[in-house]
Design a protein around this motif. Structure first.
Motif, PDB file in Angstrom:
ATOM      1  N   ALA A 126       0.802  -1.227   0.000  1.00 24.00           N
ATOM      2  CA  ALA A 126       0.000   0.000   0.000  1.00 24.00           C
ATOM      3  C   ALA A 126       0.836   1.280   0.000  1.00 24.00           C
ATOM      4  O   ALA A 126       0.694   2.110  -0.883  1.00 24.00           O
ATOM      5  N   LYS A 127       1.693   1.452   1.007  1.00 27.51           N
ATOM      6  CA  LYS A 127       2.475   2.686   1.077  1.00 27.51           C
ATOM      7  C   LYS A 127       3.719   2.481   1.930  1.00 27.51           C
ATOM      8  O   LYS A 127       3.792   1.565   2.747  1.00 27.51           O
ATOM      9  N   ARG A 128       4.664   3.376   1.732  1.00 28.08           N
ATOM     10  CA  ARG A 128       5.911   3.311   2.476  1.00 28.08           C
ATOM     11  C   ARG A 128       5.620   3.531   3.964  1.00 28.08           C
ATOM     12  O   ARG A 128       4.900   4.467   4.324  1.00 28.08           O
ATOM     13  N   PRO A 129       6.166   2.661   4.839  1.00 31.03           N
ATOM     14  CA  PRO A 129       5.974   2.872   6.280  1.00 31.03           C
ATOM     15  C   PRO A 129       6.537   4.230   6.706  1.00 31.03           C
ATOM     16  O   PRO A 129       7.468   4.753   6.085  1.00 31.03           O
ATOM     17  N   ALA A 130       5.979   4.788   7.762  1.00 35.97           N
ATOM     18  CA  ALA A 130       6.424   6.086   8.254  1.00 35.97           C
ATOM     19  C   ALA A 130       7.469   5.942   9.357  1.00 35.97           C
ATOM     20  O   ALA A 130       8.202   6.881   9.648  1.00 35.97           O
ATOM     21  N   GLU A 131       7.517   4.756   9.981  1.00 35.82           N
ATOM     22  CA  GLU A 131       8.451   4.544  11.088  1.00 35.82           C
ATOM     23  C   GLU A 131       8.878   3.082  11.139  1.00 35.82           C
ATOM     24  O   GLU A 131       8.264   2.223  10.520  1.00 35.82           O
ATOM     25  N   PHE A 132       9.923   2.820  11.918  1.00 35.28           N
ATOM     26  CA  PHE A 132      10.457   1.465  12.062  1.00 35.28           C
ATOM     27  C   PHE A 132       9.699   0.771  13.196  1.00 35.28           C
ATOM     28  O   PHE A 132      10.201   0.602  14.303  1.00 35.28           O
ATOM     29  N   LYS A 133       8.467   0.375  12.873  1.00 34.39           N
ATOM     30  CA  LYS A 133       7.579  -0.182  13.875  1.00 34.39           C
ATOM     31  C   LYS A 133       6.521  -1.017  13.168  1.00 34.39           C
ATOM     32  O   LYS A 133       6.094  -0.678  12.071  1.00 34.39           O
ATOM     33  N   THR A 134       6.115  -2.124  13.784  1.00 33.78           N
ATOM     34  CA  THR A 134       5.014  -2.905  13.237  1.00 33.78           C
ATOM     35  C   THR A 134       3.865  -2.871  14.236  1.00 33.78           C
ATOM     36  O   THR A 134       4.063  -2.586  15.415  1.00 33.78           O
ATOM     37  N   LYS A 135       2.675  -3.170  13.737  1.00 33.69           N
ATOM     38  CA  LYS A 135       1.483  -3.165  14.588  1.00 33.69           C
ATOM     39  C   LYS A 135       0.617  -4.362  14.220  1.00 33.69           C
ATOM     40  O   LYS A 135       0.603  -4.790  13.065  1.00 33.69           O
ATOM     41  N   PRO A 136      -0.147  -4.859  15.191  1.00 40.03           N
ATOM     42  CA  PRO A 136      -1.085  -5.934  14.868  1.00 40.03           C
ATOM     43  C   PRO A 136      -2.046  -5.482  13.764  1.00 40.03           C
ATOM     44  O   PRO A 136      -2.313  -4.289  13.605  1.00 40.03           O
ATOM     45  N   ASP A 137      -2.552  -6.439  13.037  1.00 38.74           N
ATOM     46  CA  ASP A 137      -3.517  -6.198  11.952  1.00 38.74           C
ATOM     47  C   ASP A 137      -2.942  -5.366  10.809  1.00 38.74           C
ATOM     48  O   ASP A 137      -3.680  -4.662  10.114  1.00 38.74           O
ATOM     49  N   THR A 138      -1.621  -5.397  10.642  1.00 34.86           N
ATOM     50  CA  THR A 138      -0.987  -4.763   9.484  1.00 34.86           C
ATOM     51  C   THR A 138      -0.119  -5.816   8.814  1.00 34.86           C
ATOM     52  O   THR A 138       0.078  -6.906   9.355  1.00 34.86           O
ATOM     53  N   LYS A 139       0.423  -5.475   7.675  1.00 37.48           N
ATOM     54  CA  LYS A 139       1.382  -6.355   6.999  1.00 37.48           C
ATOM     55  C   LYS A 139       2.756  -5.699   7.012  1.00 37.48           C
ATOM     56  O   LYS A 139       3.529  -5.837   6.075  1.00 37.48           O
ATOM     57  N   LEU A 140       3.043  -4.976   8.089  1.00 38.59           N
ATOM     58  CA  LEU A 140       4.359  -4.351   8.233  1.00 38.59           C
ATOM     59  C   LEU A 140       5.347  -5.397   8.741  1.00 38.59           C
ATOM     60  O   LEU A 140       5.066  -6.134   9.693  1.00 38.59           O
ATOM     61  N   TYR A 141       6.495  -5.456   8.075  1.00 38.32           N
ATOM     62  CA  TYR A 141       7.546  -6.424   8.395  1.00 38.32           C
ATOM     63  C   TYR A 141       8.819  -5.642   8.671  1.00 38.32           C
ATOM     64  O   TYR A 141       9.325  -4.939   7.805  1.00 38.32           O
ATOM     65  N   LEU A 142       9.315  -5.734   9.892  1.00 37.59           N
ATOM     66  CA  LEU A 142      10.524  -5.034  10.319  1.00 37.59           C
ATOM     67  C   LEU A 142      11.621  -6.053  10.569  1.00 37.59           C
ATOM     68  O   LEU A 142      11.419  -7.011  11.307  1.00 37.59           O
ATOM     69  N   VAL A 143      12.761  -5.843   9.942  1.00 37.97           N
ATOM     70  CA  VAL A 143      13.870  -6.783  10.114  1.00 37.97           C
ATOM     71  C   VAL A 143      15.172  -6.025  10.308  1.00 37.97           C
ATOM     72  O   VAL A 143      15.401  -4.992   9.676  1.00 37.97           O
ATOM     73  N   THR A 144      15.990  -6.527  11.220  1.00 38.88           N
ATOM     74  CA  THR A 144      17.334  -5.993  11.457  1.00 38.88           C
ATOM     75  C   THR A 144      18.320  -7.041  10.976  1.00 38.88           C
ATOM     76  O   THR A 144      18.261  -8.199  11.408  1.00 38.88           O
ATOM     77  N   TYR A 145      19.184  -6.636  10.058  1.00 35.78           N
ATOM     78  CA  TYR A 145      20.197  -7.528   9.492  1.00 35.78           C
ATOM     79  C   TYR A 145      21.583  -7.132   9.987  1.00 35.78           C
ATOM     80  O   TYR A 145      21.845  -5.964  10.258  1.00 35.78           O
ATOM     81  N   LYS A 146      22.456  -8.119  10.049  1.00 39.25           N
ATOM     82  CA  LYS A 146      23.888  -7.878  10.266  1.00 39.25           C
ATOM     83  C   LYS A 146      24.602  -8.358   9.013  1.00 39.25           C
ATOM     84  O   LYS A 146      24.226  -9.380   8.423  1.00 39.25           O
TER      85      LYS A 146
END
Length: 163
Positions: A126-146
């Motif tokens: 849908a759209k670019r996330p506004a922050e580095f955060k996920t919430k229930p009932d969304t399809k936001l996927y936050l990952v930290t890589y090394k």
């Protein structure tokens, strides 16, 4: 004198504008270079739910030029990516070409610091996330890589002596 002063101001303004444009291009080139390589997730969450370590261990990401290769439990996903380091937060667009995400576009944000890369994707597209955060009932996927460290070269034995 006023003409010379006006001309100097105009040239200074033009130089500043050109420097800002070059700066954006330089930012893109710098981030583009910094993002290249092999990445291993150390932490991830989807819709507010953390991924188990066992799942994280099955995932790897490789960024080469503007192509990505992801392996999840041995299943490949390939595509392209582009960045906009001038956006706040920095923006990314991921486009699936081959695999389960073929034909899908995922807007994302990213930040890179040394060998740590954080990306927050909107898997709904849908759209670019506004922050580095996920919430229930969304399809936001936050990952930290090394960044995956290159294996140190095996110690080489000394050349045979010619005695």
């Amino acid at each position: 004198m006023k003409t010379i002063l006006s001309l100097c101001c105009a040239l200074a303004f033009a130089s500043t504008t050109l420097a800002a444009d070059k700066s954006d291009a330089e930012k893109t080139a710098e981030d583009q270079k910094a993002l290249q390589g092999d990445w291993i997730p150390i932490k991830a969450e989807l819709a507010g739910q953390p991924f188990p370590d066992a799942v994280l261990k099955t995932i790897s990401l490789k960024l080469t030029k503007n192509d990505y290769d992801v392996l999840v439990a041995g299943h490949p996903d390939k595509g392209t990516w582009s960045i906009d380091p001038t956006a706040k937060p920095k923006g990314m667009k991921v486009v699936g070409v081959k695999g389960p995400n073929a034909g899908k576009t995922f807007p994302a944000i990213y930040e890179i610091s040394g060998d740590t890369l954080r990306i927050c994707y909107d898997l709904s597209g849908a759209k670019r996330p506004a922050e580095f955060k996920t919430k229930p009932d969304t399809k936001l996927y936050l990952v930290t890589y090394k960044r995956k460290k290159k294996d140190a070269a095996a110690p080489q034995s000394p050349p045979p002596s010619s005695n």
